[in-house]
Design a protein around this motif. Sequence first.
Motif, PDB file in Angstrom:
ATOM      1  N   HIS A 262      37.268  40.487 -12.943  1.00 11.59           N
ATOM      2  CA  HIS A 262      37.092  39.103 -13.558  1.00 11.59           C
ATOM      3  C   HIS A 262      36.799  39.260 -14.833  1.00 11.59           C
ATOM      4  CE1 HIS A 262      35.865  36.840  -9.514  1.00 11.59           C
ATOM      5  NE2 HIS A 262      37.016  37.443  -9.221  1.00 11.59           N
ATOM      6  N   SER A 263      37.353  38.093 -15.456  1.00  9.95           N
ATOM      7  CA  SER A 263      37.319  38.018 -17.131  1.00  9.95           C
ATOM      8  C   SER A 263      36.040  38.651 -17.770  1.00  9.95           C
ATOM      9  CB  SER A 263      38.125  36.969 -17.558  1.00  9.95           C
ATOM     10  OG  SER A 263      37.449  35.870 -17.346  1.00  9.95           O
ATOM     11  N   GLU A 264      35.039  37.811 -17.137  1.00  8.90           N
ATOM     12  CA  GLU A 264      33.776  37.844 -17.745  1.00  8.90           C
ATOM     13  C   GLU A 264      33.406  39.122 -17.770  1.00  8.90           C
ATOM     14  OE1 GLU A 264      32.978  34.741 -14.523  1.00  8.90           O
ATOM     15  OE2 GLU A 264      34.759  36.029 -15.061  1.00  8.90           O
ATOM     16  N   LYS A 265      33.360  39.704 -16.387  1.00 10.04           N
ATOM     17  CA  LYS A 265      33.145  41.527 -16.340  1.00 10.04           C
ATOM     18  C   LYS A 265      33.838  42.323 -17.520  1.00 10.04           C
ATOM     19  CE  LYS A 265      31.740  41.467 -11.540  1.00 10.04           C
ATOM     20  NZ  LYS A 265      32.334  40.470 -10.637  1.00 10.04           N
ATOM     21  N   LEU A 266      35.100  41.789 -17.718  1.00 11.16           N
ATOM     22  CA  LEU A 266      35.940  42.769 -18.802  1.00 11.16           C
ATOM     23  C   LEU A 266      35.217  42.507 -20.162  1.00 11.16           C
ATOM     24  CD1 LEU A 266      39.541  42.258 -17.652  1.00 11.16           C
ATOM     25  CD2 LEU A 266      37.828  44.206 -16.980  1.00 11.16           C
ATOM     26  N   ALA A 267      34.991  41.068 -20.183  1.00 16.37           N
ATOM     27  CA  ALA A 267      34.453  40.735 -21.546  1.00 16.37           C
ATOM     28  C   ALA A 267      33.295  41.408 -21.756  1.00 16.37           C
ATOM     29  CB  ALA A 267      34.478  39.270 -21.877  1.00 16.37           C
ATOM     30  N   ILE A 268      32.205  41.386 -20.972  1.00 18.32           N
ATOM     31  CA  ILE A 268      30.796  41.856 -21.127  1.00 18.32           C
ATOM     32  C   ILE A 268      30.914  43.444 -21.393  1.00 18.32           C
ATOM     33  CG2 ILE A 268      28.717  42.761 -19.509  1.00 18.32           C
ATOM     34  CD1 ILE A 268      28.962  40.059 -18.150  1.00 18.32           C
ATOM     35  N   VAL A 269      31.983  44.096 -20.404  1.00 19.45           N
ATOM     36  CA  VAL A 269      31.926  45.641 -20.834  1.00 19.45           C
ATOM     37  C   VAL A 269      32.550  45.968 -22.129  1.00 19.45           C
ATOM     38  CG1 VAL A 269      33.276  47.709 -19.895  1.00 19.45           C
ATOM     39  CG2 VAL A 269      32.058  46.053 -18.596  1.00 19.45           C
ATOM     40  N   PHE A 270      33.612  45.178 -22.639  1.00 22.29           N
ATOM     41  CA  PHE A 270      34.063  45.124 -24.097  1.00 22.29           C
ATOM     42  C   PHE A 270      32.987  45.076 -25.001  1.00 22.29           C
ATOM     43  CE2 PHE A 270      36.337  43.993 -27.701  1.00 22.29           C
ATOM     44  CZ  PHE A 270      37.138  44.941 -27.831  1.00 22.29           C
ATOM     45  N   GLY A 271      32.077  44.165 -24.742  1.00 29.88           N
ATOM     46  CA  GLY A 271      30.916  43.908 -25.750  1.00 29.88           C
ATOM     47  C   GLY A 271      29.917  44.991 -25.580  1.00 29.88           C
ATOM     48  N   LEU A 272      29.717  45.723 -24.425  1.00 28.45           N
ATOM     49  CA  LEU A 272      28.724  46.751 -24.653  1.00 28.45           C
ATOM     50  C   LEU A 272      29.406  48.055 -25.317  1.00 28.45           C
ATOM     51  CD1 LEU A 272      27.819  46.634 -20.653  1.00 28.45           C
ATOM     52  CD2 LEU A 272      26.465  46.235 -22.736  1.00 28.45           C
ATOM     53  N   MET A 273      30.788  48.175 -25.148  1.00 26.59           N
ATOM     54  CA  MET A 273      31.392  49.378 -25.820  1.00 26.59           C
ATOM     55  C   MET A 273      31.571  48.964 -27.395  1.00 26.59           C
ATOM     56  SD  MET A 273      34.839  49.433 -23.341  1.00 26.59           S
ATOM     57  CE  MET A 273      36.062  50.115 -24.584  1.00 26.59           C
ATOM     58  N   SER A 274      31.770  47.774 -27.854  1.00 25.17           N
ATOM     59  CA  SER A 274      32.017  47.546 -29.229  1.00 25.17           C
ATOM     60  C   SER A 274      30.932  47.067 -30.282  1.00 25.17           C
ATOM     61  CB  SER A 274      33.278  46.373 -29.158  1.00 25.17           C
ATOM     62  OG  SER A 274      34.169  46.724 -28.546  1.00 25.17           O
ATOM     63  N   LEU A 275      30.042  46.482 -29.489  1.00 20.22           N
ATOM     64  CA  LEU A 275      28.554  45.686 -30.283  1.00 20.22           C
ATOM     65  C   LEU A 275      27.757  46.745 -30.573  1.00 20.22           C
ATOM     66  CD1 LEU A 275      29.010  42.197 -28.866  1.00 20.22           C
ATOM     67  CD2 LEU A 275      29.895  42.933 -31.278  1.00 20.22           C
ATOM     68  N   PRO A 276      26.942  46.770 -31.639  1.00 19.23           N
ATOM     69  CA  PRO A 276      26.105  47.728 -31.819  1.00 19.23           C
ATOM     70  C   PRO A 276      24.704  47.750 -30.743  1.00 19.23           C
ATOM     71  CG  PRO A 276      26.395  46.426 -34.013  1.00 19.23           C
ATOM     72  CD  PRO A 276      27.338  46.060 -32.722  1.00 19.23           C
ATOM     73  N   MET A 277      24.212  48.882 -30.465  1.00 19.94           N
ATOM     74  CA  MET A 277      23.091  48.777 -29.351  1.00 19.94           C
ATOM     75  C   MET A 277      22.277  47.663 -29.592  1.00 19.94           C
ATOM     76  SD  MET A 277      22.282  50.512 -26.907  1.00 19.94           S
ATOM     77  CE  MET A 277      22.980  52.124 -26.985  1.00 19.94           C
ATOM     78  N   GLY A 278      21.636  46.808 -28.656  1.00 21.86           N
ATOM     79  CA  GLY A 278      20.561  46.069 -28.813  1.00 21.86           C
ATOM     80  C   GLY A 278      21.166  44.696 -29.288  1.00 21.86           C
ATOM     81  N   SER A 279      22.383  44.633 -29.742  1.00 23.68           N
ATOM     82  CA  SER A 279      22.600  43.121 -30.181  1.00 23.68           C
ATOM     83  C   SER A 279      23.263  42.307 -29.064  1.00 23.68           C
ATOM     84  CB  SER A 279      24.063  43.484 -31.112  1.00 23.68           C
ATOM     85  OG  SER A 279      25.181  43.990 -30.418  1.00 23.68           O
ATOM     86  N   ALA A 280      23.191  40.935 -29.449  1.00 18.04           N
ATOM     87  CA  ALA A 280      23.675  40.041 -28.284  1.00 18.04           C
ATOM     88  C   ALA A 280      25.259  40.099 -27.784  1.00 18.04           C
ATOM     89  CB  ALA A 280      23.042  38.758 -28.524  1.00 18.04           C
ATOM     90  N   ILE A 281      25.406  39.778 -26.678  1.00 20.11           N
ATOM     91  CA  ILE A 281      26.925  39.727 -26.430  1.00 20.11           C
ATOM     92  C   ILE A 281      27.043  38.386 -25.952  1.00 20.11           C
ATOM     93  CG2 ILE A 281      28.538  40.205 -24.640  1.00 20.11           C
ATOM     94  CD1 ILE A 281      27.094  43.125 -24.109  1.00 20.11           C
ATOM     95  N   ARG A 282      28.110  37.562 -26.626  1.00 18.69           N
ATOM     96  CA  ARG A 282      28.263  36.198 -26.661  1.00 18.69           C
ATOM     97  C   ARG A 282      29.633  35.982 -26.152  1.00 18.69           C
ATOM     98  NH1 ARG A 282      23.798  33.837 -28.672  1.00 18.69           N
ATOM     99  NH2 ARG A 282      22.454  35.311 -30.067  1.00 18.69           N
ATOM    100  N   ILE A 283      29.805  35.352 -25.011  1.00 15.77           N
ATOM    101  CA  ILE A 283      31.122  35.102 -24.367  1.00 15.77           C
ATOM    102  C   ILE A 283      31.345  33.466 -24.103  1.00 15.77           C
ATOM    103  CG2 ILE A 283      32.575  35.531 -22.441  1.00 15.77           C
ATOM    104  CD1 ILE A 283      30.823  38.224 -22.241  1.00 15.77           C
ATOM    105  N   ARG A 284      32.764  33.242 -24.158  1.00 17.42           N
ATOM    106  CA  ARG A 284      33.105  32.042 -23.874  1.00 17.42           C
ATOM    107  C   ARG A 284      33.969  31.965 -22.740  1.00 17.42           C
ATOM    108  NH1 ARG A 284      33.289  26.680 -26.464  1.00 17.42           N
ATOM    109  NH2 ARG A 284      33.908  25.188 -24.835  1.00 17.42           N
TER     110      ARG A 284
END
Length: 330
Positions: A262-284
């Motif tokens: 599902h698209s939100e799972k893909l976006a969450i995982v990409f956020g985990l891969m790409s954003l600095p440790m501890g930073s918020a993951i914000r998805i629309r």
Amino acid sequence: MAAMERHGIFADSITYSELIKCCLARNAVKQGLAQNSEGDEALNQFKRMKRAGFATDQSTLTSVLRACTGHAGLVDDGWNYFQSMKRHYGIDPGREHYGCIIDLLGRAGKLDEAVKLIQEMKCEPDATIWRTLLGACRVHRNVDLAIYAAEQVLKLDPEDAGTYVLLSNIFANSQRWEDVSKVRRAMKDKGIAKEPGCSWIEVNKQIHAFVLGDTSHPKSNEINWRVNQLIHKLMGIGYVPDTNYVLQDLEGEQRDDSLRYHSEKLAIVFGLMSLPMGSAIRIRKNLRICGDCHTFAKLVAKMENRLIVIRDPIRYHHFQNGVCSCGDYW
């Protein structure tokens, strides 16, 4: 709150133009709190504003009812505010107010009361009212009432793709696959297309979009691999894919697999891969988050010690420490 007081929102003496600005600000604040599932705080603000002498108008009461709608514990409050509109504030309920209270009753599982209220409306119910009831039927799996509500929507808006899709989903959740086929065939005959679920995330000032089944993202293979690894880890702490959200006639492992991307799972995982440790993951997200992805986000937020914020068409979901700000009520 202190900042609003400093700007005069709760001042004892203000000019007329300032009063208008304050009225607009108070409604915007309550709407924002409602969207972020801060219903209690929105009602507290309303009470403070009443004590400060602000007049209550239709928009204010709409905001108050929406705040109640966003919180499972405020059903009685919302119903009391709705019933007192004419008596306490001299305001006849309009369609927006009816829509809010029908949503409130529907979310609480009081479908019979919601239908009764629709029948008692002084104005004709519009397609939005019936869509609201249809959404409640999906949550509480009332297939017969869902069919009736969908028929009413389509009388008023025959080309409404969302109603066809929602009715198809309701049939799928009940494993009524022949009915699913009939709905999809009707959509095809009418040339009505389903809007695909899409989630967006911003990384380094660039927007990345994800859609189920789309492999065009340059890191698609790695994202999918990491989704599988993450789900495996989550299952070790109790995650079980909720196949009630599988909308195709599938069996066994296929049912679980259809939920993985599902698209939100893909976006969450990409956020985990790409954003600095501890930073918020914000998805629309363009469609309402499904229950399985909601559970997934709660567990990921806890395991990865992250704040995950997903904005769907209904509200903001703030996932942190294994819970969501909506209280699993959306």
